[in-house]
Design a protein around this motif. Structure first.
Motif, PDB file in Angstrom:
ATOM      1  N   PRO A 136      39.168  31.751  49.347  1.00 20.39           N
ATOM      2  CA  PRO A 136      40.604  31.882  49.620  1.00 20.39           C
ATOM      3  C   PRO A 136      41.260  33.122  49.033  1.00 20.39           C
ATOM      4  O   PRO A 136      42.167  33.683  49.651  1.00 20.39           O
ATOM      5  CB  PRO A 136      41.208  30.594  49.038  1.00 20.39           C
ATOM      6  N   THR A 137      40.827  33.575  47.848  1.00 20.68           N
ATOM      7  CA  THR A 137      41.478  34.767  47.300  1.00 20.68           C
ATOM      8  C   THR A 137      41.194  35.994  48.156  1.00 20.68           C
ATOM      9  O   THR A 137      42.058  36.869  48.306  1.00 20.68           O
ATOM     10  CB  THR A 137      41.029  35.024  45.849  1.00 20.68           C
ATOM     11  N   ARG A 138      40.015  36.071  48.734  1.00 20.17           N
ATOM     12  CA  ARG A 138      39.709  37.195  49.631  1.00 20.17           C
ATOM     13  C   ARG A 138      40.522  37.087  50.918  1.00 20.17           C
ATOM     14  O   ARG A 138      41.042  38.093  51.424  1.00 20.17           O
ATOM     15  CB  ARG A 138      38.215  37.235  49.954  1.00 20.17           C
ATOM     16  N   PRO A 140      37.876  39.204  37.102  1.00 21.59           N
ATOM     17  CA  PRO A 140      38.919  39.217  38.126  1.00 21.59           C
ATOM     18  C   PRO A 140      39.159  37.811  38.659  1.00 21.59           C
ATOM     19  O   PRO A 140      38.291  36.938  38.558  1.00 21.59           O
ATOM     20  CB  PRO A 140      38.341  40.123  39.210  1.00 21.59           C
ATOM     21  N   ALA A 141      40.320  37.608  39.231  1.00 20.03           N
ATOM     22  CA  ALA A 141      40.661  36.298  39.790  1.00 20.03           C
ATOM     23  C   ALA A 141      40.195  36.200  41.233  1.00 20.03           C
ATOM     24  O   ALA A 141      40.907  35.703  42.112  1.00 20.03           O
ATOM     25  CB  ALA A 141      42.161  36.064  39.689  1.00 20.03           C
ATOM     26  N   THR A 142      38.973  36.662  41.479  1.00 18.26           N
ATOM     27  CA  THR A 142      38.376  36.573  42.806  1.00 18.26           C
ATOM     28  C   THR A 142      36.873  36.743  42.664  1.00 18.26           C
ATOM     29  O   THR A 142      36.372  37.151  41.605  1.00 18.26           O
ATOM     30  CB  THR A 142      38.951  37.639  43.757  1.00 18.26           C
ATOM     31  N   ALA A 195      42.404  34.061  36.833  1.00 19.08           N
ATOM     32  CA  ALA A 195      41.042  34.398  36.421  1.00 19.08           C
ATOM     33  C   ALA A 195      40.394  33.166  35.780  1.00 19.08           C
ATOM     34  O   ALA A 195      41.080  32.354  35.148  1.00 19.08           O
ATOM     35  CB  ALA A 195      41.065  35.559  35.440  1.00 19.08           C
ATOM     36  N   PRO A 196      39.070  33.013  35.903  1.00 25.04           N
ATOM     37  CA  PRO A 196      38.406  31.789  35.425  1.00 25.04           C
ATOM     38  C   PRO A 196      38.077  31.806  33.936  1.00 25.04           C
ATOM     39  O   PRO A 196      37.028  31.297  33.520  1.00 25.04           O
ATOM     40  CB  PRO A 196      37.138  31.751  36.276  1.00 25.04           C
ATOM     41  N   THR A 197      38.952  32.352  33.114  1.00 24.73           N
ATOM     42  CA  THR A 197      38.671  32.438  31.679  1.00 24.73           C
ATOM     43  C   THR A 197      38.625  31.072  31.005  1.00 24.73           C
ATOM     44  O   THR A 197      38.058  30.943  29.914  1.00 24.73           O
ATOM     45  CB  THR A 197      39.723  33.313  30.978  1.00 24.73           C
ATOM     46  N   TYR A 252      26.286  34.732  42.859  1.00 25.18           N
ATOM     47  CA  TYR A 252      26.254  33.990  41.592  1.00 25.18           C
ATOM     48  C   TYR A 252      27.506  34.307  40.772  1.00 25.18           C
ATOM     49  O   TYR A 252      27.440  34.694  39.611  1.00 25.18           O
ATOM     50  CB  TYR A 252      24.975  34.315  40.806  1.00 25.18           C
ATOM     51  N   SER A 253      28.627  34.126  41.430  1.00 22.89           N
ATOM     52  CA  SER A 253      29.904  34.545  40.857  1.00 22.89           C
ATOM     53  C   SER A 253      30.913  33.413  40.925  1.00 22.89           C
ATOM     54  O   SER A 253      30.905  32.599  41.851  1.00 22.89           O
ATOM     55  CB  SER A 253      30.424  35.765  41.631  1.00 22.89           C
ATOM     56  N   VAL A 254      31.779  33.375  39.922  1.00 24.06           N
ATOM     57  CA  VAL A 254      32.931  32.479  39.921  1.00 24.06           C
ATOM     58  C   VAL A 254      34.166  33.324  40.184  1.00 24.06           C
ATOM     59  O   VAL A 254      34.344  34.384  39.582  1.00 24.06           O
ATOM     60  CB  VAL A 254      33.069  31.746  38.572  1.00 24.06           C
TER      61      VAL A 254
END
Length: 312
Positions: free
Chosen positions: A204-206, A241-243, A220-222, A248-250
């Motif tokens: 969705p962010t993209r 980043p928030a995307t 961001a997934p901190t 293998y990425s969150v």
């Protein structure tokens, strides 16, 4: 580069209270064995439900009138769920999560009956695939977590490396902690609360960025490594980043309090999002279920893989 994308309800309190303290080196080495055992049972339930879904696919391959949408019922929603709206889907998920292996058959047949009342008597579960034993499943679930815990313990002891438990390789403990925790934590959390499968550039962010829209509610997934950042402040922590930025990425994470707003925003802007309607439906359902369960939402890649048989 292809992406196996996924959309997840995320139990942040579980991550913050159980998983992150364990990874930080607190408690006993067997401190999450109860969660691992639960995840093994859920893995078996997922596998059995998908065996029924594959059986439906085989039976209905040439009959679109039954409404079995493979991208939704097999390669989309977790387990095998037939229903509309977050309430029905959440109710089915909760039943599957709590079910014994025998009860999974009962639930799956009920779902199949929603497609056609005569269908349960005609469909048999697919028998081509086979899961490994419980010990092997448990090892696969626990192994990445134990390596990260070992890295934290090594750093606390003043040792910059941790040895890989399988082959003895020396691994940079600081790099492991600062790079691998968010995905590893999300992957394990998804073993306890499965998400939705997708494929390609569908997060969705993209979609919002391509449409020139703000990704309302996404952060961001901190939160997925927050405790470790606090307890190891001397390490060089990247600012994620928030995307999603790769395999293998969150990506973006929506706190539990913001899932309703994020879902409403995406629904309002649906006509501006360049995405297949089925994938938009998956995002909406995952956000809706997160809202019903009172948990967060996150987008990710490579948690699942249809080609590798790692289904939700």
């Amino acid at each position: 580069m292809g992406y196996d994308t996924s959309f997840h309800p995320v139990d942040l309190p579980l991550i913050e209270r159980r998983l992150l303290p364990y990874l930080a080196g607190h408690g006993d080495d067997d401190g999450i064995d109860d969660l691992i055992a639960r995840a093994v049972g859920i893995r078996r339930n997922r596998f059995r439900a998908k065996a029924w879904a594959l059986g439906v696919l085989e039976h209905t391959a040439d009959d679109e009138s039954l409404g079995f949408e493979t991208r939704l019922h097999l390669w989309g929603r977790p387990f095998l769920i037939v229903g509309d709206g977050p309430e029905q889907i959440t109710e089915a998920m909760v039943r599957y999560l709590a079910a014994s292996e025998e009860e999974v058959d009962t639930i799956a047949l009920e779902m199949i009956g929603r497609l056609d009342p005569a269908l349960p008597g005609k469909v048999r579960p697919d028998t081509d695939g086979q899961l490994p034993g419980d010990a092997a499943i448990a090892h696969g679930l626990a192994h990445p977590l134990r390596i990260l815990r070992g890295a934290a313990l090594a750093l606390r002891a003043g040792t910059p490396v941790v040895r890989h438990p399988s082959d003895g390789r020396e691994l940079d403990a600081a790099r492991l902690l600062t790079r691998e925790v968010p995905f590893t934590v999300l992957e394990f959390a998804a073993a306890l609360l499965p998400g939705w499968m997708s494929r390609g550039y569908t997060w969705p962010t993209r979609l919002c960025a391509e449409a020139g829209l703000a990704a309302e509610g996404f952060t961001a997934p901190t939160a997925l490594d927050g405790l470790l950042r606090a307890e190891f402040p001397g390490l060089t922590w990247p600012e994620p980043p928030a995307t999603i930025v790769g395999n293998y990425s969150v990506g973006g994470l929506v706190p539990a309090s913001a899932t309703g707003g994020a879902r409403a925003h995406l629904a309002r802007q649906q006509g501006r999002l360049t995405c297949d309607p089925v994938d938009l439906r998956k995002i909406d359902e995952a956000l809706g279920v997160a809202g019903r369960l009172g948990v967060a939402f996150c987008e990710a890649t490579e948690v699942y893989s249809g080609l590798e048989g790692n289904l939700n």
